[in-house]
Design a protein around this motif. Structure first.
Motif, mmCIF file in Angstrom:
data_model
loop_
_atom_site.group_PDB
_atom_site.id
_atom_site.type_symbol
_atom_site.label_atom_id
_atom_site.label_comp_id
_atom_site.label_asym_id
_atom_site.label_seq_id
_atom_site.Cartn_x
_atom_site.Cartn_y
_atom_site.Cartn_z
ATOM 1 N N MET A 37 0.819 -1.476 0.268
ATOM 2 C CA MET A 37 -0.028 -0.359 0.060
ATOM 3 C C MET A 37 0.852 1.680 -0.509
ATOM 4 O O MET A 37 2.036 1.417 0.711
ATOM 5 C CB MET A 37 -1.451 -0.035 1.295
ATOM 6 N N LYS A 38 1.084 2.122 -1.176
ATOM 7 C CA LYS A 38 1.575 3.303 -1.366
ATOM 8 C C LYS A 38 0.589 4.382 -1.102
ATOM 9 O O LYS A 38 -0.842 4.483 -1.543
ATOM 10 C CB LYS A 38 2.244 3.485 -2.477
ATOM 11 N N ILE A 39 0.363 5.143 0.210
ATOM 12 C CA ILE A 39 0.363 6.482 0.450
ATOM 13 C C ILE A 39 0.974 7.744 -0.407
ATOM 14 O O ILE A 39 2.583 7.776 0.550
ATOM 15 C CB ILE A 39 -0.155 6.815 1.995
ATOM 16 N N LEU A 40 0.178 8.377 -0.889
ATOM 17 C CA LEU A 40 1.527 10.215 -1.063
ATOM 18 C C LEU A 40 0.312 11.198 -0.278
ATOM 19 O O LEU A 40 -0.606 11.388 -0.370
ATOM 20 C CB LEU A 40 1.315 10.167 -2.832
ATOM 21 N N TYR A 41 1.437 12.214 0.475
ATOM 22 C CA TYR A 41 1.049 13.425 1.372
ATOM 23 C C TYR A 41 1.489 13.591 0.373
ATOM 24 O O TYR A 41 2.638 14.172 0.444
ATOM 25 C CB TYR A 41 1.324 13.039 2.957
ATOM 26 N N LEU A 42 0.141 14.995 0.257
ATOM 27 C CA LEU A 42 0.928 16.522 -0.612
ATOM 28 C C LEU A 42 0.514 17.617 0.795
ATOM 29 O O LEU A 42 -0.547 18.238 0.896
ATOM 30 C CB LEU A 42 0.222 16.227 -2.025
ATOM 31 N N TYR A 43 1.216 17.830 1.645
ATOM 32 C CA TYR A 43 1.207 18.274 2.410
ATOM 33 C C TYR A 43 1.863 20.174 2.603
ATOM 34 O O TYR A 43 2.970 20.717 1.817
ATOM 35 C CB TYR A 43 1.426 17.417 3.953
ATOM 36 N N THR A 44 1.552 20.954 3.774
ATOM 37 C CA THR A 44 2.025 21.986 3.630
ATOM 38 C C THR A 44 2.733 22.040 5.185
ATOM 39 O O THR A 44 3.582 21.738 4.270
ATOM 40 C CB THR A 44 0.584 22.896 4.088
ATOM 41 N N GLU A 45 2.101 22.429 6.130
ATOM 42 C CA GLU A 45 3.388 22.683 6.364
ATOM 43 C C GLU A 45 3.329 21.635 8.296
ATOM 44 O O GLU A 45 2.136 21.577 8.738
ATOM 45 C CB GLU A 45 3.397 23.898 8.500
ATOM 46 N N LEU A 46 4.349 20.834 8.277
ATOM 47 C CA LEU A 46 4.158 19.323 9.049
ATOM 48 C C LEU A 46 3.763 19.672 10.157
ATOM 49 O O LEU A 46 4.822 20.743 10.752
ATOM 50 C CB LEU A 46 5.207 17.999 8.862
ATOM 51 N N MET A 47 3.505 19.295 11.454
ATOM 52 C CA MET A 47 3.526 19.353 13.573
ATOM 53 C C MET A 47 3.438 18.404 13.504
ATOM 54 O O MET A 47 3.624 16.696 13.099
ATOM 55 C CB MET A 47 2.493 20.317 13.474
ATOM 56 N N GLY A 48 4.011 18.436 14.775
ATOM 57 C CA GLY A 48 4.349 16.983 15.843
ATOM 58 C C GLY A 48 2.863 15.765 15.776
ATOM 59 O O GLY A 48 3.311 14.414 15.639
ATOM 60 N N TYR A 49 2.240 16.908 15.819
ATOM 61 C CA TYR A 49 0.931 15.744 16.037
ATOM 62 C C TYR A 49 -0.023 15.189 14.185
ATOM 63 O O TYR A 49 -0.697 13.992 14.517
ATOM 64 C CB TYR A 49 -0.749 16.553 16.176
ATOM 65 N N ASN A 50 0.986 15.291 13.242
ATOM 66 C CA ASN A 50 1.008 14.318 12.315
ATOM 67 C C ASN A 50 1.815 13.555 12.829
ATOM 68 O O ASN A 50 0.711 12.223 11.724
ATOM 69 C CB ASN A 50 1.838 15.254 10.937
ATOM 70 N N VAL A 95 -3.998 5.750 -2.926
ATOM 71 C CA VAL A 95 -4.371 7.022 -2.283
ATOM 72 C C VAL A 95 -3.643 7.724 -1.976
ATOM 73 O O VAL A 95 -1.875 8.089 -1.791
ATOM 74 C CB VAL A 95 -5.296 6.123 -0.968
ATOM 75 N N VAL A 96 -3.527 9.050 -2.879
ATOM 76 C CA VAL A 96 -3.166 10.593 -2.171
ATOM 77 C C VAL A 96 -4.020 11.189 -1.466
ATOM 78 O O VAL A 96 -5.552 11.725 -1.271
ATOM 79 C CB VAL A 96 -3.207 11.198 -3.515
ATOM 80 N N TYR A 97 -3.711 12.155 0.142
ATOM 81 C CA TYR A 97 -3.968 13.231 0.546
ATOM 82 C C TYR A 97 -3.177 14.201 0.258
ATOM 83 O O TYR A 97 -2.155 14.567 0.250
ATOM 84 C CB TYR A 97 -3.162 12.571 2.168
ATOM 85 N N GLY A 122 -7.224 6.860 -11.459
ATOM 86 C CA GLY A 122 -8.629 6.245 -10.904
ATOM 87 C C GLY A 122 -8.243 6.039 -9.295
ATOM 88 O O GLY A 122 -8.872 5.294 -8.658
ATOM 89 N N VAL A 123 -7.016 7.157 -9.488
ATOM 90 C CA VAL A 123 -6.903 6.814 -7.599
ATOM 91 C C VAL A 123 -7.598 7.791 -7.312
ATOM 92 O O VAL A 123 -7.415 9.112 -7.568
ATOM 93 C CB VAL A 123 -4.891 7.566 -7.801
ATOM 94 N N PRO A 124 -8.405 7.604 -5.736
ATOM 95 C CA PRO A 124 -8.693 7.873 -5.195
ATOM 96 C C PRO A 124 -7.711 9.061 -4.355
ATOM 97 O O PRO A 124 -6.765 9.194 -3.254
ATOM 98 C CB PRO A 124 -9.384 7.554 -3.852
ATOM 99 N N ILE A 125 -8.347 11.038 -4.977
ATOM 100 C CA ILE A 125 -7.862 11.786 -4.324
ATOM 101 C C ILE A 125 -8.740 12.728 -2.825
ATOM 102 O O ILE A 125 -9.446 12.971 -2.907
ATOM 103 C CB ILE A 125 -7.374 12.937 -4.992
ATOM 104 N N VAL A 168 -10.964 4.892 2.106
ATOM 105 C CA VAL A 168 -11.461 4.926 0.528
ATOM 106 C C VAL A 168 -10.813 3.956 -0.116
ATOM 107 O O VAL A 168 -11.212 3.960 -0.947
ATOM 108 C CB VAL A 168 -11.051 6.451 0.525
ATOM 109 N N VAL A 169 -10.374 2.855 0.240
ATOM 110 C CA VAL A 169 -9.262 2.432 -0.623
ATOM 111 C C VAL A 169 -10.196 1.395 -0.731
ATOM 112 O O VAL A 169 -10.603 0.908 -0.229
ATOM 113 C CB VAL A 169 -7.993 2.301 0.103
ATOM 114 N N GLY A 170 -10.067 0.917 -1.765
ATOM 115 C CA GLY A 170 -11.215 0.232 -2.503
ATOM 116 C C GLY A 170 -12.504 0.331 -2.668
ATOM 117 O O GLY A 170 -12.975 -0.611 -2.897
ATOM 118 N N ARG A 171 -13.363 1.102 -2.025
ATOM 119 C CA ARG A 171 -14.584 1.452 -1.980
ATOM 120 C C ARG A 171 -15.254 1.586 -2.954
ATOM 121 O O ARG A 171 -14.809 2.611 -4.189
ATOM 122 C CB ARG A 171 -15.045 3.276 -1.320
ATOM 123 N N SER A 172 -16.374 0.813 -3.337
ATOM 124 C CA SER A 172 -17.279 0.982 -4.795
ATOM 125 C C SER A 172 -17.816 2.565 -4.678
ATOM 126 O O SER A 172 -19.002 2.561 -3.918
ATOM 127 C CB SER A 172 -18.387 -0.225 -4.624
#
Length: 361
Positions: free
Chosen positions: A1-14, A74-76, A96-99, A350-354
């Motif tokens: 399972m590969k996930i891509l995060y396209l993020y702004t400013e990371l914080m410790g709670y991430n 999946v991409v966030y 077809g990748v869920p975004i 969301v992964v595999g959701r129909s």
């Protein structure tokens, strides 16, 4: 399972959510995050299963190429603040990748929001995003305004490292007893106008000078309004602290206060609720609906009003120790409603959701 995060400013709670994705869901995660013009000095530590990439090392074209070669399941994307992320989302969605896009802003109905919502609804929403991920009810209306159906809304976007901060609550149960309660308000965050720092200073003066309050006030963080706090009678300053340091700091505080003029959500509220502190929150704080019940674990005051904040502070500090201890325990119970495990599971749902099986109404 590969996930891509396209993020702004990371914080410790991430990081706890990323860890849950790796450990519970077997994911490998690539996180592209802002590394310039940051609001805090936080830097993520290396983590097994997670690769961090500096946003500044990619052009838009290079980022599209990187994402297509990665081929994530999946991409966030953290909303549409970084317009360079949108072509990447569009390219992957067309395959077809869920975004999933994040949304922590409250709907206010301002002209700017109404115009922006139309742009997102008709341009970005269909082309770039499959789902929207929100932290609470104040964001749901915004999600609907930009065109997401109920079945396209995920919950539990933002969470504290609840296990870490609950260590403070356990320590407080052991060491804080009636007669030994800490007489101190604690603020943690940026020293900036939107956080209501000037309101806090005025309220604290009213609290001490007119209402006869005796609790101290410690402010932890950094920002452009630090000079307003420095040297002010009764106010102590401490620099930006790591999350483990904040856990230790919470054990010496009597109540957490957040006077924000506008706080879309406020993970810091969840953190100090989990740490077992009573809360004093502005009515403009999004997380208050989740983590504060007036009179049960703290008090709400009208945003922008130093007088109302001072009244809430004197009301808090006038409670006897047994009542304050009970409020802190109530905060801990409310904090357990959300955690990194639930946040990670929400994203993975969301992964595999129909898609055809979902209703539009």
């Amino acid at each position: 399972m590969k996930i891509l995060y396209l993020y702004t400013e990371l914080m410790g709670y991430n990081l706890p959510v990323l860890r849950q994705l790796v450990e519970r869901h077997g994911a490998t995660i690539d996180v592209v995050h802002w590394n310039r013009n940051k609001l805090t000095p936080y830097r993520p530590e290396p983590m097994a299963g997670v690769t961090f990439h500096a946003r500044s090392s990619f052009t838009t074209e290079a980022l599209i190429d990187f994402a297509l070669k990665l081929s994530p399941q999946v991409v966030y994307v953290t909303a549409w603040m970084d317009r360079g992320y949108l072509p990447v989302a569009a390219a992957l969605k067309s395959r077809g990748v869920p975004i999933v896009t994040g949304l922590d802003s409250q709907w206010t109905g301002s002209l700017r929001q109404r115009l922006g919502a139309q742009l997102v609804r008709w341009r970005y929403r269909p082309r770039c995003f499959s789902y929207v991920w929100v932290p609470g009810p104040l964001q749901y209306e915004y999600a609907a305004r930009i065109g997401f159906h109920k079945d396209e809304v995920l919950c539990n976007l933002l969470t504290a490292d609840s296990e870490l901060f609950s260590r403070s609550a356990r320590a407080r149960e052991t060491h804080i007893t009636p007669g030994a309660y800490p007489n101190e308000f604690l603020y943690v965050g940026r020293f900036a106008d939107d956080k209501g720092i000037d309101i806090l200073v005025k309220a604290y003066d009213i609290y001490r000078e007119r209402l006869g309050g005796t609790w101290g006030l410690t402010c932890v963080g950094n920002g452009p309004m630090q000079s307003l706090l420095a040297g002010h009678p009764g106010i102590k300053l401490e620099p930006f602290l790591s999350q483990p340091e904040l856990v230790s700091r919470a054990q010496r505080a009597g109540a957490f206060v957040l006077p924000s003029r506008y706080e879309p959500w406020g993970v810091v509220v969840h953190e100090f609720a989990a740490a077992g502190l009573p809360l004093v929150l502005s009515g403009k704080v999004g997380a208050r609906l989740q983590f504060l019940i007036d009179g049960y674990n703290g008090f709400t005051f009208h945003g922008d009003s130093a007088e109302h904040l001072a009244q809430a502070m004197i009301r808090m500090s006038s409670q006897d120790d047994a009542a304050l201890i009970a409020m802190g325990a109530a905060s801990g119970r409310l904090a357990r409603a959300v955690n990194p495990e639930l946040a990670a599971a929400s994203l993975m749902s969301v992964v595999g959701r129909s898609r055809p099986g979902f209703a539009d109404d």
